[in-house]
Design a protein around this motif. Structure first.
Motif, short mmCIF file in Angstrom:
data_model
loop_
_atom_site.label_atom_id
_atom_site.label_comp_id
_atom_site.label_asym_id
_atom_site.label_seq_id
_atom_site.Cartn_x
_atom_site.Cartn_y
_atom_site.Cartn_z
N GLY A 90 -8.87 43.50 63.23
CA GLY A 90 -9.20 43.18 61.84
C GLY A 90 -8.66 44.18 60.83
O GLY A 90 -8.86 44.02 59.64
N ARG A 91 -7.94 45.19 61.33
CA ARG A 91 -7.33 46.14 60.38
C ARG A 91 -6.00 45.58 59.90
O ARG A 91 -5.23 45.03 60.68
N ARG A 92 -5.71 45.73 58.63
CA ARG A 92 -4.43 45.26 58.13
C ARG A 92 -3.76 46.36 57.34
O ARG A 92 -4.38 46.95 56.44
N ASN A 93 -2.50 46.63 57.70
CA ASN A 93 -1.71 47.57 56.91
C ASN A 93 -1.05 46.82 55.77
O ASN A 93 -0.41 45.80 55.99
N ILE A 94 -1.19 47.30 54.57
CA ILE A 94 -0.50 46.70 53.44
C ILE A 94 0.73 47.57 53.18
O ILE A 94 0.60 48.72 52.78
N ALA A 95 1.93 46.99 53.45
CA ALA A 95 3.15 47.78 53.36
C ALA A 95 3.99 47.32 52.17
O ALA A 95 3.88 46.18 51.74
N LYS A 138 -12.79 46.00 53.31
CA LYS A 138 -13.03 47.32 52.73
C LYS A 138 -11.74 48.14 52.82
O LYS A 138 -11.01 48.05 53.80
N VAL A 139 -11.48 48.92 51.79
CA VAL A 139 -10.31 49.80 51.81
C VAL A 139 -10.63 51.00 52.70
O VAL A 139 -11.57 51.74 52.44
N VAL A 140 -9.87 51.16 53.80
CA VAL A 140 -10.11 52.25 54.73
C VAL A 140 -9.35 53.50 54.29
O VAL A 140 -9.84 54.60 54.33
N GLU A 141 -8.10 53.24 53.86
CA GLU A 141 -7.27 54.39 53.52
C GLU A 141 -6.28 53.99 52.44
O GLU A 141 -5.76 52.87 52.46
N VAL A 142 -6.04 54.89 51.48
CA VAL A 142 -5.01 54.66 50.47
C VAL A 142 -3.95 55.73 50.67
O VAL A 142 -4.19 56.91 50.46
N LYS A 143 -2.76 55.28 51.13
CA LYS A 143 -1.67 56.24 51.36
C LYS A 143 -0.78 56.34 50.13
O LYS A 143 -0.06 57.32 49.94
N GLU A 154 6.88 50.82 54.34
CA GLU A 154 5.97 51.97 54.30
C GLU A 154 4.55 51.49 53.97
O GLU A 154 4.35 50.71 53.05
N VAL A 155 3.59 51.97 54.75
CA VAL A 155 2.20 51.52 54.57
C VAL A 155 1.61 52.16 53.31
O VAL A 155 1.71 53.37 53.12
N LEU A 156 1.01 51.34 52.47
CA LEU A 156 0.46 51.83 51.20
C LEU A 156 -1.06 51.91 51.26
O LEU A 156 -1.66 52.84 50.75
N VAL A 157 -1.67 50.86 51.87
CA VAL A 157 -3.12 50.77 51.90
C VAL A 157 -3.52 50.17 53.26
O VAL A 157 -2.80 49.33 53.80
N VAL A 158 -4.64 50.62 53.81
CA VAL A 158 -5.16 50.00 55.03
C VAL A 158 -6.49 49.33 54.68
O VAL A 158 -7.37 49.95 54.08
N ILE A 159 -6.60 48.05 55.06
CA ILE A 159 -7.79 47.25 54.77
C ILE A 159 -8.49 46.92 56.08
O ILE A 159 -7.82 46.65 57.08
N GLU A 160 -9.80 46.92 56.09
CA GLU A 160 -10.53 46.57 57.31
C GLU A 160 -11.45 45.40 57.02
O GLU A 160 -12.08 45.39 55.96
#
Lengths: 160, 494
Positions: A90-95, A138-143, A154-160
């Protein structure tokens, strides 16, 4: 040489002895004698029973007489398997879909987001593009950082 | 004639101008930003001057740096190309102040025609048709009804402070005017904090057709006919033609529009090359929209159809020579078509696709003209317009020109970045396009035809070539397709 292939998403089998190949996909098969000439880096000429094919093959992209094909080939003797990576569970990398510059970051880690909600705005060639969340979560990480230059993929945001 | 000219531009147009300079035996000076050090224009020019960092605000738009480069290199004149500073009256004045010739119109003409509303006033005063309407805000409903009635329905209400369609309403009959006016005003107020609304005639299914003018500094001016520019995506032209299919069927329209363009250009005190843009409706009424006071991107189709070199004439005129062509000497022969090649992905919402060109094969042969700013190994910067090149073709008839363009596009291979090269074929094969029956709405409705399924033998050839790499690589790894495809599948972009 025997290979498994994936052509435009479909599984196929390919076998060649250097002068003759057999290609099979979806129960259909062709078997042909051929000659191939490498013309320049990335450029090939293939002749099959007098029919001429011009092929350009650069960095994984293959065009035959101008028509693009997405081709992957594998040695069936090798173990392989697509790693689910960050796309699993269920994790999605937004690239970033293109090289460009981050104009704005619209979310922070911990934020709840709706499907379709804007996450990051990337600009290239005077065109701004808003990356949207593919799903609610939910936003897990903002790169991504504002004003940073990013590469395609390049991954910008990770969503869970 | 000049001995040394600075080209204040980049990309294909810098190359185009450097070529013309060389043909005249004039030394050329290119300018470049950090992103363009390895550009084709820098390599082709006799001299080159560094301007600054990649952003155009710190390089190609810096009047002081360009003037300084011109002085250091001893340029007698500056050609601004299109875009950047080409329609900047201050730049033209700064050149004059330093005794450098600006290759273009006088600064006063740039000012007069630079603003759409001022240009409209010049056109009205010159007796040329403009889109009927008023730029004055509408008052009471009775006044609005009177004005709309005079213009003739359908009309378009537009916000004075507007843009982006906000505060815009189409009105087909008087009964609908009052409520539409109320809606437009409240929408305009919300969007722009200004509820002023004006009215103009709605030109239905218009074509966008422009007229090229060319004048010297001795009072002589001619027109070089039209360019059909209706094939546009988001107001960005992608295909241009000369002649327009309308003029092929109605040659008298060229004379009428040419005469109107010349009236406006004379009233503006214009000289050098310029373009009047018009809307043309289904009944072949035409309305002046605006003027571009510079060389146009699509000038090659006029050059191919008339056999006149616009950049050569720009140079002659700027150096003070008289324009020696009379209007009756201008002849249009055959058909010319141009396609603009952009670094963008038509399969993915036309996203820009900057990056390194890893493989390049360019079209050639009979009737092909390629104006390109790229080479194999060039990294297309992400800082500028995505146009890479223009292909223009000429043939004795429009039908033959269309087939020639399809042939040329088929020879054009660019790898490493995405381009719109293959996308054009669907348009060129479209029945309405081929019949010449289209308007500026063409691309809104156009759906690219699905690529026919490849036969198994062609597919096998793709795998055969892919297998060669497999055979060579010591550790078999999947020959991955483009990262673009993988990302596109992730559906993160709309």
């Amino acid at each position: 040489m025997k290979l498994d292939a994936k052509v435009d998403g479909l599984a196929a089998k390919f076998e060649s002895n250097g002068a003759r190949f057999r290609y099979e996909r979806n129960g259909e098969a062709v078997e042909r004698e051929y000659s191939i000439a490498a013309l320049a880096p990335g450029s090939f000429s293939v002749l099959i029973e007098g029919r001429s094919y011009s092929v350009v093959s650069v960095e994984g992209s293959i065009r035959v007489n101008g028509r693009p094909f997405a081709v992957e080939v594998f040695d069936p003797r090798e173990m392989r398997g697509h790693s689910a990576g960050a796309f699993g569970e269920g994790r999605r990398n937004i690239a970033s879909p293109m090289p460009g510059k981050v104009v704005r970051v619209l979310v922070s880690a911990g934020d709840a987001v709706e499907a379709g909600q804007g996450l990051v705005v990337v600009e290239a060639m005077k065109m701004q593009n808003e990356m949207k969340s593919p799903k609610a979560g939910k936003v897990v990480e903002v790169k991504a950082k504002a004003d940073a230059t990013v590469q395609a993929g390049e991954v910008l945001v990770v969503i869970e | 004639m000049f001995r040394k000219v600075l080209v204040a531009n980049r990309g294909e147009i810098a190359v185009r101008i450097i070529r013309a300079l060389r043909e005249f035996g004039i030394s050329s000076i290119a300018v470049y930003s950090d992103a363009d050090r390895a550009s084709l224009a820098v390599r082709m020019a006799d001299e080159a001057a560094h301007l600054g960092p990649a952003p155009s605000s710190e390089s190609y738009l810096r009047i002081d740096k360009i003037i300084d480069a011109a002085k250091r290199h001893g340029a007698e004149a500056i050609h601004p190309g299109y875009g950047f500073l080409s329609e900047n009256a201050e730049f033209a004045e700064a050149c004059a102040a330093e005794g450098i010739v600006f290759i273009g119109p006088p600064p006063s003409a740039i000012r007069r025609m630079g603003s759409k509303t001022a240009a409209r006033q010049v056109a009205i005063a010159a007796g040329a048709p403009v889109v009927p309407g008023t730029k004055e805000p509408l008052g009471e409903i009775q006044e609005a009804k009177r004005i709309a009635g005079e213009i003739g329905y359908p009309v378009l209400l537009k916000a004075s402070a507007g843009g982006g369609g906000k505060g815009m309403r189409r009105v087909d009959r008087e009964a609908d005017l009052e409520s539409a006016l109320r809606d437009a005003r409240s929408e305009a107020l919300r969007a722009f904090r200004n509820d002023e609304v004006y009215v103009e005639k709605l030109v239905l299914e218009p074509r966008h057709i422009e007229i090229q003018v060319l004048g010297d500094h001795h009072g002589h001016m001619i027109h070089l006919g039209e360019r059909e520019c209706s094939i546009q995506r988001r107001h960005q032209k992608v295909i241009e033609e000369c002649p327009s299919p309308v003029m092929l069927a109605h040659p008298e329209l060229r004379e009428k529009m040419g005469a109107a363009a010349l009236k406006i250009a004379r009233a503006a005190g214009y000289a050098n090359a310029g373009t009047m843009e018009f809307l043309v409706d289904r009944d072949r009424n035409f309305y002046f929209l605006e003027m571009n006071t510079r060389l146009q991107v699509e000038h090659p189709v006029t050059e191919l159809a008339t056999s006149l070199d616009l950049v050569h004439w720009q140079l002659r005129i700027a150096s003070g020579q008289p324009l020696t062509i009379r209007q009756e000497d201008v002849q249009w022969t055959g058909s010319a078509i141009e396609c603009r090649i952009y670094a963008e992905d038509p399969g993915n919402n036309y996203l820009p696709s900057p990056g390194k060109i890893t493989y390049l094969e360019q079209p050639s042969g009979p009737g092909i003209r390629l104006d390109s700013g790229v080479y194999s190994g060039w990294t297309v910067p992400l800082d500028y317009d995505p146009m890479l090149a223009k292909i223009a073709v000429w043939a004795p008839s429009r039908e033959a020109a269309i087939e020639r363009m399809r042939r040329a596009l088929g020879e054009y291979v660019v790898e490493g970045i995405r381009t719109n090269i293959a996308w054009f074929d669907g348009i060129l094969a479209d029945e309405c396009f081929r019949a010449g029956e289209f308007s500026t709405a063409f691309l809104d409705r156009f759906k690219p035809p699905a690529a026919p399924a490849a036969d198994l033998e062609t597919e096998a050839v793709a795998v055969l070539v892919a297998s060669l790499k497999q055979a060579k690589s010591p550790a078999p790894a999947p020959a991955k397709s483009s990262a673009w495809l993988a990302i596109g599948r992730a559906e993160m972009m709309r």
